[in-house]
Design a protein around this motif. Structure first.
Motif, PDB file in Angstrom:
ATOM      1  N   UNK A   1      41.264  41.231  44.671  1.00 25.72           N
ATOM      2  CA  UNK A   1      42.552  41.383  45.354  1.00 25.72           C
ATOM      3  C   UNK A   1      43.370  42.533  44.786  1.00 25.72           C
ATOM      4  N   UNK A   2      43.228  42.806  43.499  1.00 28.75           N
ATOM      5  CA  UNK A   2      43.966  43.908  42.879  1.00 28.75           C
ATOM      6  C   UNK A   2      43.337  45.260  43.186  1.00 28.75           C
ATOM      7  N   UNK A   3      42.065  45.265  43.538  1.00 25.54           N
ATOM      8  CA  UNK A   3      41.328  46.515  43.713  1.00 25.54           C
ATOM      9  C   UNK A   3      41.215  46.960  45.172  1.00 25.54           C
ATOM     10  N   UNK A   4      41.278  46.043  46.124  1.00 26.15           N
ATOM     11  CA  UNK A   4      40.901  46.373  47.493  1.00 26.15           C
ATOM     12  C   UNK A   4      41.722  47.508  48.102  1.00 26.15           C
ATOM     13  N   UNK A   5      43.002  47.588  47.842  1.00 28.34           N
ATOM     14  CA  UNK A   5      43.818  48.686  48.382  1.00 28.34           C
ATOM     15  C   UNK A   5      43.758  49.917  47.503  1.00 28.34           C
ATOM     16  N   UNK A   6      43.290  49.795  46.283  1.00 28.48           N
ATOM     17  CA  UNK A   6      43.311  50.912  45.334  1.00 28.48           C
ATOM     18  C   UNK A   6      42.013  51.707  45.289  1.00 28.48           C
ATOM     19  N   UNK A   7      40.944  51.181  45.832  1.00 31.03           N
ATOM     20  CA  UNK A   7      39.656  51.865  45.721  1.00 31.03           C
ATOM     21  C   UNK A   7      39.652  53.238  46.404  1.00 31.03           C
ATOM     22  N   UNK A   8      40.103  53.378  47.655  1.00 32.14           N
ATOM     23  CA  UNK A   8      40.074  54.725  48.266  1.00 32.14           C
ATOM     24  C   UNK A   8      40.896  55.775  47.510  1.00 32.14           C
ATOM     25  N   UNK A   9      42.135  55.483  47.103  1.00 23.82           N
ATOM     26  CA  UNK A   9      42.860  56.512  46.340  1.00 23.82           C
ATOM     27  C   UNK A   9      42.206  56.837  44.994  1.00 23.82           C
ATOM     28  N   UNK A  10      41.629  55.829  44.342  1.00 24.74           N
ATOM     29  CA  UNK A  10      40.955  56.078  43.073  1.00 24.74           C
ATOM     30  C   UNK A  10      39.711  56.936  43.279  1.00 24.74           C
ATOM     31  N   UNK A  11      38.988  56.700  44.365  1.00 20.08           N
ATOM     32  CA  UNK A  11      37.803  57.506  44.655  1.00 20.08           C
ATOM     33  C   UNK A  11      38.196  58.951  44.958  1.00 20.08           C
ATOM     34  N   UNK A  12      39.265  59.137  45.708  1.00 21.32           N
ATOM     35  CA  UNK A  12      39.735  60.496  45.999  1.00 21.32           C
ATOM     36  C   UNK A  12      40.173  61.186  44.713  1.00 21.32           C
ATOM     37  N   UNK A  13      40.884  60.466  43.850  1.00 24.05           N
ATOM     38  CA  UNK A  13      41.316  61.046  42.570  1.00 24.05           C
ATOM     39  C   UNK A  13      40.100  61.420  41.721  1.00 24.05           C
ATOM     40  N   UNK A  14      39.075  60.571  41.724  1.00 26.08           N
ATOM     41  CA  UNK A  14      37.862  60.884  40.981  1.00 26.08           C
ATOM     42  C   UNK A  14      37.164  62.120  41.519  1.00 26.08           C
TER      43      UNK A  14
END
Length: 85
Positions: free
Chosen positions: A34-47
């Motif tokens: 639940x803490x990760x589901x909205x954060x994965x796309x921005x984190x992938x773009x940042x990576x």
């Protein structure tokens, strides 16, 4: 080649590790999806941005050899390594 791929993988996963630490500091369960589901796309773009920046930086500051390349040769029972003259 493996070293280069591992370095880029580490750079890609830095935002995910930072977010994991952030969740730990906020005393939230970092393993809950639940803490990760909205954060994965921005984190992938940042990576990806970090990986591209690292590749560009490496391309700009990498040492360049000038001169004529002399390939490796086999002479008198010895292998002479390639070099720039």
């Amino acid at each position: 080649m493996t070293r280069v791929l591992l370095q880029q993988a580490v750079i890609f996963f830095l935002p995910f590790v930072a977010f994991f630490v952030y969740l730990l500091l906020r005393r939230r369960n970092p393993l809950a999806f639940a803490h990760w589901e909205r954060s994965i796309p921005p984190l992938a773009v940042a990576g990806l941005v970090l990986v591209v920046a690292a590749l560009v930086y490496t391309g700009v500051v990498a040492p360049r050899s000038t001169g004529v390349y002399v390939p490796p040769s086999y002479e008198a029972g010895e292998i002479n390594p390639g070099r720039f003259d």
